[in-house]
Design an enzyme around this catalytic site. Sequence first.
Site: not given
Length: 266
Positions: A101-103, A105, A129
């Site tokens: 998720h975010s970083m 990802a 995501s």
Amino acid sequence: MPDPGLDPDLAELSGRWLRQYRPAPEAAVTLVAFPHAGGSASYFQPLSGALGPRTQVLCLQYPGRQDRRHEPCLDTVDAFVDAICAVLRPRTERPLVFFGHSMGAVLAYETARRLEAERAVDLLGLIVSGRRSPTTTRHETVHLRDDAGILAEIQQLNGTDSTLLDDEDIRRMILPCLRADYTAVETHVHRDGPPLRCPVTVLTGDADPQVTRQEAERWTEVTAGGFRLRTFPGGHFFLSSQQGPVTRALTDSLTVFRTGTAESAR
């Protein structure tokens, strides 16, 4: 989470980096969860329970937070990937799926690229995501802000309970890893190379200021496998507000990856 079957040095490394909140001895696949900037393994504890015993969930614990708070933070994507690959290469007992998720990802994607190139593990798929495609760019400078500016950013994204940030000790504890994480992800430059062989599923919130739909769709450019895009109501941390639908989407993708029936879906 030490593995008694590993060399002692590798077992110690695994124990520092991986957390497993629910035993899954009969699981057919391992989901490796990569947290967001400032995040920790415990963010994925509810997901570990929700996915049930059919999926082993291993959550990465980055240095500089929680029980690793006395270790130096990492501030480049390459440093993260070097360490994570060393942890994951020996895990050959089950096929792997990466979820970031975010970083996380970015780290999951770059780790997938490295391990696919080495043919080191059986990687079934990548789920990302809250992050735009690495083939897109934005000029971001959160890591250059003062402490108040960094805290304002995470408050805007609703990634941390605002009442916790009123505690000076908590602010002092989380700011170093937040600054290092933002430095890593904001200064990272995507390098051209072969597309992933594994399929990619992208999850995005329809009100996420960090990702437009067009930026999410461009993840299709980094894979030669199947591609799926799922959109949910919510902002950057829709994973928390949409836990049930997200869990079902993850379960669906895990099934698709295991059976090899991935189709392009938006």
